[in-house]
Write a protein that holds these residues in place. Structure first.
Motif: not given
Ligand SMILES: N[C@@H](CCC(=O)N[C@@H](CS)C(=O)NCC(=O)O)C(=O)O
Length: 218
Positions: A1-8, A29-36, A78-86
């Motif tokens: 499921m997409t929402r359990n996959q890593s976020i960059t 949610v955890p996320y990884h920054l790819h900084v430019l 915001a739709d992917l993580f509805p529990e945050a209520g945003l």
């Protein structure tokens, strides 16, 4: 499921990507920054153009899904993580106003402030996508006068988009800091997520400046 996959998040400090990072902080949610380093032109290198051919940040990858454009990114996350209520759900009566404000941002507000920044004659009411700058800014002011948020009492992801945008557009003198905007910016600016990302952005921007200067001198 997409929402359990890593976020960059493809990111550069003190840019339009800053708000997207603030949103991720708010979603918790955890996320990884790819900084430019935009000061060194990394956004125009082939590696990043393969992500976004326009060479613009933010872009976000969640598993196999790549999203670019601020409005689309806010809507998606915001739709992917509805529990945050945003994000009001699809069947929620507030969904209409929520979508309106997310889309007004990219379809009307950005073209209006960019025309202003470029000192371009915007054209007649029926030629621009935003009618007139004044009508757009007045509409925003009317909504925020009632406030405290765009949807009234309900804080949503759209407030992060607009709160951050008002900060930079008032700072650059593209939008007048009317009292309703000032109060709204303070409300959004006092959030822990905004404070954290702003502080980290300032440090990162200074590092980028120094790295770009070293590159130029070498
Ligand atoms: N339409 C894009 C615009 C994003 C944008 O303008 N990003 C700027 C940073 S504030 C950028 O990446 N500029 C790099 C460049 O054009 O070289 C969105 O809303 O996401």
């Amino acid at each position: 499921m997409t929402r359990n996959q890593s976020i960059t998040l493809y990111y550069s400090p003190q840019t339009r990507a800053t708000g997207a990072r603030i949103l991720l902080e708010e979603l918790g949610v955890p996320y990884h920054l790819h900084v430019l380093n935009m000061k060194a032109g990394e956004q125009r290198q082939p590696a990043y153009l393969a992500i976004n051919p326009l060479g613009k940040v933010p872009a976000v990858r969640v598993g196999e899904t790549l999203v670019t454009e601020q409005g689309a990114i806010y809507l998606y996350l915001a739709d992917l993580f509805p529990e945050a209520g945003l994000a009001p759900a699809l069947t929620d009566p507030d969904r209409g106003a929520y979508l309106r404000w997310l889309f007004i941002y990219g379809s009307c507000f950005e073209p209006a402030v960019v025309d202003r920044y470029m000192k371009r004659e915007p054209g007649s009411l029926n030629e621009t996508p935003y009618a007139s700058y004044e009508s757009l800014i007045d509409m925003l002011e009317e909504t925020l006068k009632t406030g405290p948020y765009l949807l009234g009492e309900r804080f949503t992801a759209a407030d992060l988009l607009w709160g951050v945008a008002l900060q930079w557009t008032t700072m650059f003198g593209l939008v007048e800091a009317r009292p309703a905007f000032q109060a709204y910016m303070e409300r959004i600016g006092n959030r822990a997520s905004v404070q954290k990302v702003s502080a980290e952005d300032a440090a990162m921007a200074a590092e980028h400046e120094a790295a770009a200067a070293r590159l130029k001198a070498s």
